[in-house]
Write an enzyme that holds these catalytic residues in place. Structure first.
Site, PDB file in Angstrom:
ATOM      1  N   GLU A   8      21.455  24.593 -13.300  1.00 19.02           N
ATOM      2  CA  GLU A   8      21.232  25.278 -12.014  1.00 19.02           C
ATOM      3  C   GLU A   8      22.356  26.261 -11.725  1.00 19.02           C
ATOM      4  OE1 GLU A   8      20.701  22.106  -9.183  1.00 19.02           O
ATOM      5  OE2 GLU A   8      18.968  21.337 -10.261  1.00 19.02           O
ATOM      6  N   HIS A  60      16.209  23.117  -5.879  1.00 14.11           N
ATOM      7  CA  HIS A  60      16.996  21.929  -5.499  1.00 14.11           C
ATOM      8  C   HIS A  60      17.075  21.784  -3.972  1.00 14.11           C
ATOM      9  CE1 HIS A  60      20.323  19.060  -7.079  1.00 14.11           C
ATOM     10  NE2 HIS A  60      19.854  18.610  -5.921  1.00 14.11           N
ATOM     11  N   ARG A  91      17.610  14.776 -11.473  1.00 13.36           N
ATOM     12  CA  ARG A  91      18.554  15.752 -12.015  1.00 13.36           C
ATOM     13  C   ARG A  91      17.888  16.375 -13.228  1.00 13.36           C
ATOM     14  NH1 ARG A  91      20.820  15.618  -7.832  1.00 13.36           N
ATOM     15  NH2 ARG A  91      22.932  14.906  -7.363  1.00 13.36           N
TER      16      ARG A  91
HETATM   17  P1  NAP Z   1      19.152   4.548  -6.419  1.00 17.89           P
HETATM   18  O1  NAP Z   1      18.762   3.827  -5.183  1.00 17.89           O
HETATM   19  O2  NAP Z   1      20.394   4.141  -7.121  1.00 17.89           O
HETATM   20  O3  NAP Z   1      17.912   4.440  -7.427  1.00 17.89           O
HETATM   21  C1  NAP Z   1      17.987   4.812  -8.747  1.00 17.89           C
HETATM   22  C2  NAP Z   1      16.907   4.049  -9.520  1.00 17.89           C
HETATM   23  O4  NAP Z   1      16.939   4.496 -10.885  1.00 17.89           O
HETATM   24  C3  NAP Z   1      17.132   2.562  -9.534  1.00 17.89           C
HETATM   25  O5  NAP Z   1      15.924   1.928  -9.239  1.00 17.89           O
HETATM   26  C4  NAP Z   1      17.574   2.236 -10.961  1.00 17.89           C
HETATM   27  O6  NAP Z   1      17.098   0.959 -11.350  1.00 17.89           O
HETATM   28  C5  NAP Z   1      16.892   3.358 -11.735  1.00 17.89           C
HETATM   29  N1  NAP Z   1      17.618   3.678 -12.962  1.00 17.89           N
HETATM   30  C6  NAP Z   1      18.947   3.962 -13.103  1.00 17.89           C
HETATM   31  N2  NAP Z   1      19.249   4.182 -14.385  1.00 17.89           N
HETATM   32  C7  NAP Z   1      18.101   4.034 -15.083  1.00 17.89           C
HETATM   33  C8  NAP Z   1      17.771   4.123 -16.464  1.00 17.89           C
HETATM   34  N3  NAP Z   1      18.696   4.406 -17.392  1.00 17.89           N
HETATM   35  N4  NAP Z   1      16.487   3.918 -16.824  1.00 17.89           N
HETATM   36  C9  NAP Z   1      15.540   3.615 -15.908  1.00 17.89           C
HETATM   37  N5  NAP Z   1      15.793   3.510 -14.586  1.00 17.89           N
HETATM   38  C10 NAP Z   1      17.066   3.721 -14.189  1.00 17.89           C
HETATM   39  O7  NAP Z   1      19.283   6.103  -6.164  1.00 17.89           O
HETATM   40  P2  NAP Z   1      18.570   6.995  -5.057  1.00 17.89           P
HETATM   41  O8  NAP Z   1      19.355   6.956  -3.799  1.00 17.89           O
HETATM   42  O9  NAP Z   1      17.129   6.625  -5.017  1.00 17.89           O
HETATM   43  O10 NAP Z   1      18.780   8.452  -5.697  1.00 17.89           O
HETATM   44  C11 NAP Z   1      18.266   8.741  -6.963  1.00 17.89           C
HETATM   45  C12 NAP Z   1      18.710  10.105  -7.442  1.00 17.89           C
HETATM   46  O11 NAP Z   1      17.942  11.127  -6.832  1.00 17.89           O
HETATM   47  C13 NAP Z   1      20.135  10.516  -7.131  1.00 17.89           C
HETATM   48  O12 NAP Z   1      21.085   9.905  -7.975  1.00 17.89           O
HETATM   49  C14 NAP Z   1      20.092  12.009  -7.328  1.00 17.89           C
HETATM   50  O13 NAP Z   1      20.341  12.346  -8.680  1.00 17.89           O
HETATM   51  C15 NAP Z   1      18.636  12.351  -7.004  1.00 17.89           C
HETATM   52  N6  NAP Z   1      18.546  13.135  -5.743  1.00 17.89           N
HETATM   53  C16 NAP Z   1      18.061  14.393  -5.796  1.00 17.89           C
HETATM   54  C17 NAP Z   1      17.940  15.109  -4.624  1.00 17.89           C
HETATM   55  C18 NAP Z   1      17.371  16.487  -4.622  1.00 17.89           C
HETATM   56  O14 NAP Z   1      17.740  17.280  -3.768  1.00 17.89           O
HETATM   57  N7  NAP Z   1      16.475  16.818  -5.531  1.00 17.89           N
HETATM   58  C19 NAP Z   1      18.362  14.570  -3.419  1.00 17.89           C
HETATM   59  C20 NAP Z   1      18.858  13.291  -3.420  1.00 17.89           C
HETATM   60  C21 NAP Z   1      18.944  12.570  -4.588  1.00 17.89           C
HETATM   61  P3  NAP Z   1      17.879   0.084 -12.459  1.00 17.89           P
HETATM   62  O15 NAP Z   1      19.325   0.124 -12.092  1.00 17.89           O
HETATM   63  O16 NAP Z   1      17.242  -1.258 -12.373  1.00 17.89           O
HETATM   64  O17 NAP Z   1      17.603   0.746 -13.759  1.00 17.89           O
HETATM   65  C1  8YV Z   2      22.139  17.736  -2.504  1.00 21.94           C
HETATM   66  C2  8YV Z   2      21.310  15.864  -3.996  1.00 21.94           C
HETATM   67  O1  8YV Z   2      21.448  18.955  -2.600  1.00 21.94           O
HETATM   68  O2  8YV Z   2      21.945  14.000  -2.711  1.00 21.94           O
HETATM   69  C3  8YV Z   2      21.819  14.487  -3.829  1.00 21.94           C
HETATM   70  O3  8YV Z   2      22.071  13.839  -4.864  1.00 21.94           O
HETATM   71  O4  8YV Z   2      20.995  16.290  -5.062  1.00 21.94           O
HETATM   72  C4  8YV Z   2      21.090  16.712  -2.800  1.00 21.94           C
HETATM   73  O5  8YV Z   2      20.851  15.969  -1.657  1.00 21.94           O
HETATM   74  C5  8YV Z   2      23.313  17.887  -3.425  1.00 21.94           C
HETATM   75  O6  8YV Z   2      24.153  16.792  -3.420  1.00 21.94           O
HETATM   76  C6  8YV Z   2      24.143  19.096  -3.039  1.00 21.94           C
HETATM   77  O7  8YV Z   2      24.689  18.928  -1.748  1.00 21.94           O
END
Ligand code: NAP
Ligand code: 8YV
Length: 320
Positions: A259, A277, A230
């Protein structure tokens, strides 16, 4: 039929599965939400929203019978989950099904950056190759020292995709995991030790601005920052300044603080790759995400259970 308020865009595939089961209301087609909710708010039992929009608090106030918010995305920082839980409203999201897609996006930002892909494409299109000959050399994406901030579901998928590039992989989470990668309990220390810093944590209060000037300076003038998490996780003005002043080498950014607005200073920087994104934005992955969003809604409608509640809701939820 119970009302379902849809906030944001959904696919035809999702709509087809929903429209004969719910009384569908598309927020973006409603001119005056206040009067809509004043008249029909108590008929809305379900909300479908996404990571961009969440659910505004005053809308939640006007839906007293809201039982479930189904989030079209894994990140749910746009939803006030504490408020939802305090009102007994469940929140579900779409973990796992997008891991590989988002990891691929992060990897591509790294590859495009090291191998100068955008400039190479522009060079050919501008007809410069016959005139000017070979472009200047780029830098290899192989054998890099890589740090992953947030080795969760997506972070781990990314680490596995980096292995064939012979990356030396480290990570920083609040809690170490049982993985064959080096753990740093200090983010700035990890940034100083690596050439590429990937940001893959959730957004929200706990991570706001943790990639700050100190971390960016530690990554340094040869370093590359890739953010698919994010925009809020990175101090964006500090990032722009670090790039402008040459204290940071390069950036690959899929997410931004405000965004769809992106700091214009980034537009002219040759050492920056920008995407809007699109981390999970393929037909295949959006279809899998959409199915999970709809499955959560239909399951709850059928028997009150859900498939993928956010962790904060696990005590409230019965998992199917
Ligand atoms: P997840 O499995 O919950 O992984 C998040 C990781 O971040 C965990 O390993 C957690 O470990 C670590 N973390 C959380 N808070 C932290 C902190 N304060 N300091 C250091 N590490 C921290 O989540 P995920 O499914 O991989 O998704 C991660 C994120 O990717 C989503 O929440 C979303 O914001 C983003 N995302 C973006 C897109 C895109 O389109 N660009 C798409 C999907 C997701 P600990 O709890 O041990 O700290
Ligand atoms: C999507 C994301 O673009 O899963 C997330 O956290 O950032 C993306 O997969 C977003 O949720 C809008 O649909």
């Amino acid at each position: 039929m119970t009302g379902l308020l849809v906030i944001g865009e959904i696919t035809t595939e999702m709509r087809d599965r929903l429209e004969d089961r719910f009384d569908l209301h598309d927020a973006h087609r409603i001119d005056d939400m206040t009067s809509f909710l004043g008249g029909k708010g108590d008929t809305v039992g379900y909300v479908l929203t996404d990571g961009h929009y969440g659910v505004p608090e005053d809308w939640m106030d006007a839906m007293p019978n809201l039982a479930l918010i189904s989030n079209y995305g894994v990140g749910y920082d746009a939803i006030d989950v504490d408020l939802s839980v305090s009102r007994g409203i469940l929140v579900t999201h779409t973990p796992q099904v997008l891991n590989d897609e988002v990891a691929t996006t992060a990897l591509m930002l790294m590859l495009a950056s090291y191998r100068n892909f955008l400039a190479s494409d522009a060079y050919v299109r501008a007809g410069r190759w016959p005139e000017e000959g070979q472009m200047t050399l780029s830098r290899s994406a192989d054998n890099r020292r890589v740090g992953i901030l947030g080795l969760g579901r997506i972070g781990l998928a990314l680490a596995r995709k980096l292995e064939p590039f012979h990356a030396d992989i480290a990570y920083h989470n609040r809690t170490p995991r049982d993985v064959p990668y080096r753990y740093y309990d200090d983010l700035a220390e990890m940034a100083a030790a690596c050439e590429v810093l990937f940001v893959v944590t959730p957004g929200g209060a706990d991570t706001r601005g943790i990639v700050n000037r100190k971390v960016l300076d530690a990554l340094g003038p040869e370093g590359l920052l890739v953010n698919v998490s994010r925009g809020s996780v990175v101090d964006e003005p500090a990032l722009v300044a670090a790039l402008q002043e040459g204290r940071l080498g390069a950036a690959g950014l899929d997410v931004f603080a405000d965004e769809p607005n992106v700091p214009e200073a980034l537009f002219t920087m040759p050492n920056v790759v920008l995407t809007p994104h699109i981390g999970s934005a393929t037909f295949e992955t959006r279809s899998a995400m959409g199915n999970l969003v709809v499955d959560n809604l239909l399951q709850h409608l059928a028997d009150g259970r859900v498939i993928s509640p956010v962790p904060e809701c696990r005590d409230l939820a019965t998992i199917a």
